[in-house]
Scaffold this active site. Structure first.
Site, short mmCIF file in Angstrom:
data_model
loop_
_atom_site.label_atom_id
_atom_site.label_comp_id
_atom_site.label_asym_id
_atom_site.label_seq_id
_atom_site.Cartn_x
_atom_site.Cartn_y
_atom_site.Cartn_z
N LYS A 150 -39.95 -35.97 6.80
CA LYS A 150 -41.11 -35.49 6.85
C LYS A 150 -41.69 -35.90 5.93
O LYS A 150 -43.04 -36.64 6.01
CB LYS A 150 -41.40 -33.88 7.31
CG LYS A 150 -40.80 -33.64 8.09
CD LYS A 150 -41.57 -31.51 8.67
CE LYS A 150 -40.49 -31.07 7.39
NZ LYS A 150 -39.35 -30.60 7.03
N ARG A 165 -45.98 -23.34 9.85
CA ARG A 165 -44.48 -23.28 9.58
C ARG A 165 -43.97 -22.24 10.51
O ARG A 165 -43.67 -21.36 10.87
CB ARG A 165 -44.04 -22.97 7.99
CG ARG A 165 -43.11 -23.90 7.67
CD ARG A 165 -42.52 -24.84 7.76
NE ARG A 165 -41.42 -24.81 6.62
CZ ARG A 165 -41.28 -25.84 5.53
NH1 ARG A 165 -42.52 -26.35 5.55
NH2 ARG A 165 -40.56 -25.77 4.59
N ARG A 194 -29.89 -36.29 -0.61
CA ARG A 194 -30.75 -36.40 -1.44
C ARG A 194 -31.49 -36.03 -2.96
O ARG A 194 -30.64 -35.34 -3.31
CB ARG A 194 -32.30 -35.25 -0.69
CG ARG A 194 -33.69 -35.92 -1.02
CD ARG A 194 -34.02 -35.38 -0.55
NE ARG A 194 -34.06 -33.33 -0.26
CZ ARG A 194 -35.20 -33.01 0.38
NH1 ARG A 194 -36.29 -33.33 0.83
NH2 ARG A 194 -34.88 -31.20 0.67
N ARG A 243 -32.90 -31.31 -5.56
CA ARG A 243 -33.31 -29.74 -5.25
C ARG A 243 -33.19 -28.31 -5.36
O ARG A 243 -31.94 -28.70 -5.41
CB ARG A 243 -34.40 -29.55 -4.11
CG ARG A 243 -35.99 -31.15 -4.65
CD ARG A 243 -36.54 -31.14 -3.28
NE ARG A 243 -36.65 -29.68 -1.89
CZ ARG A 243 -37.25 -29.72 -0.88
NH1 ARG A 243 -38.31 -30.49 -0.83
NH2 ARG A 243 -37.48 -28.51 -0.60
N ARG A 292 -31.98 -22.48 5.93
CA ARG A 292 -33.53 -23.40 6.14
C ARG A 292 -33.54 -23.48 7.09
O ARG A 292 -34.58 -23.52 7.95
CB ARG A 292 -33.63 -24.16 5.09
CG ARG A 292 -34.05 -23.98 3.44
CD ARG A 292 -33.61 -25.21 2.74
NE ARG A 292 -34.76 -25.86 2.59
CZ ARG A 292 -34.57 -27.11 2.58
NH1 ARG A 292 -33.79 -27.61 1.53
NH2 ARG A 292 -35.43 -28.36 2.40
#
Ligand code: AP5
Length: 209
Positions: free
Chosen positions: A15, A88, A122, A155, A166
């Protein structure tokens, strides 16, 4: 082109990557990422940041009322916007309906295994926010952003156990939004497992259609 856009999808579906590309190529289209806004609040140690930090580090959702208050007043209907990470929950989607109409919901699909693979590798630029992946698009020099020379970081919530939580939260609480928006005839499905450029092309087709 349709301009009031929601990007829906699991954590790591792409996203943020796609929203940044879309905003860069479409003057005036604002990219609104609730995750980025919250991380900025945490870094600045604001009251909202202090309230949100624990939820985020565990991979749980921040309570709806905090998110809805945060988003109100930030949507520019005339210029258009890309919502990344919001709504969400059904409660958030219902609140959004009272604030603005939506033109299209792009649902980026990705499997659980690929979500875990991508998020574990990431890296993000601390200065300009550019997103990298050590498996698919690594920076030219390790730890350094190609675009601005800033430092890359991992992160807090990109640890394996947090990623798994998550994803579970996404399945339980966020995925029902696909049907919520299908009932309103707004959903366009995109295969997020393709290369970034292919995903972008499919999104552009969906926005024109
Ligand atoms: P948030 O920041 O929104 O995290 P997320 O939804 O979990 O999404 P991500 O940012 O992890 O993934 P993405 O889909 O943007 O993927 P990306 O493009 O980076 O939220 C963080 C937290 O904040 C939440 O857990 C919650 O606590 C809180 N929060 C936020 N919004 C909230 C809300 N509305 N309500 C309540 N709480 C909220 O890509 C991932 C990786 O894959 C990157 O390395 C990228 O380079 C790579 N990649 C992307 N596309 C491709 C491709 N096509 N091929 C190969 N690699 C790719």
């Amino acid at each position: 082109m349709r301009k009031r856009i929601i990007l829906l999808g699991a954590p790591g579906a792409g996203k943020g990557t796609q929203a940044k590309l879309l905003a860069a190529n479409n003057n005036g289209l604002a990219h609104l990422s609730t995750g980025d806004i919250l991380r900025d609040e945490v870094t600045r140690d604001t009251e909202l940041g202090r309230k949100a930090k624990g939820y985020m580090n565990r991979g749980d959702l921040v309570p709806d009322e905090l998110i809805i208050d945060m988003i109100e007043g930030r949507l520019d209907e005339d210029g258009g916007f890309i919502l990344d990470g919001f709504p969400r929950t059904v409660t958030q989607a219902e609140a959004l309906e009272k604030i603005t109409a939506i033109d299209v919901v792009i649902n980026i699909a990705l499997t659980r295994d690929e979500v875990i693979r991508r998020l574990s590798s990431r890296r993000v630029c601390r200065d300009c926010g550019k997103i990298y992946n050590l498996l698919y698009n690594s920076p030219k020099n390790e730890g350094v952003c190609d675009a601005c020379g800033g430092n890359l970081f991992q992160r807090e919530d990109d640890r394996r156990d947090v990623i798994e939580n998550r994803y579970d939260v996404y399945i339980d609480v966020t995925a029902p939004l696909i049907n919520f928006y299908k009932e309103r005839g707004l959903v366009k499905d995109v295969d997020g497992s393709q290369a970034t450029e292919k995903v972008s092309d499919q999104i552009l087709v969906a926005l024109r259609g």
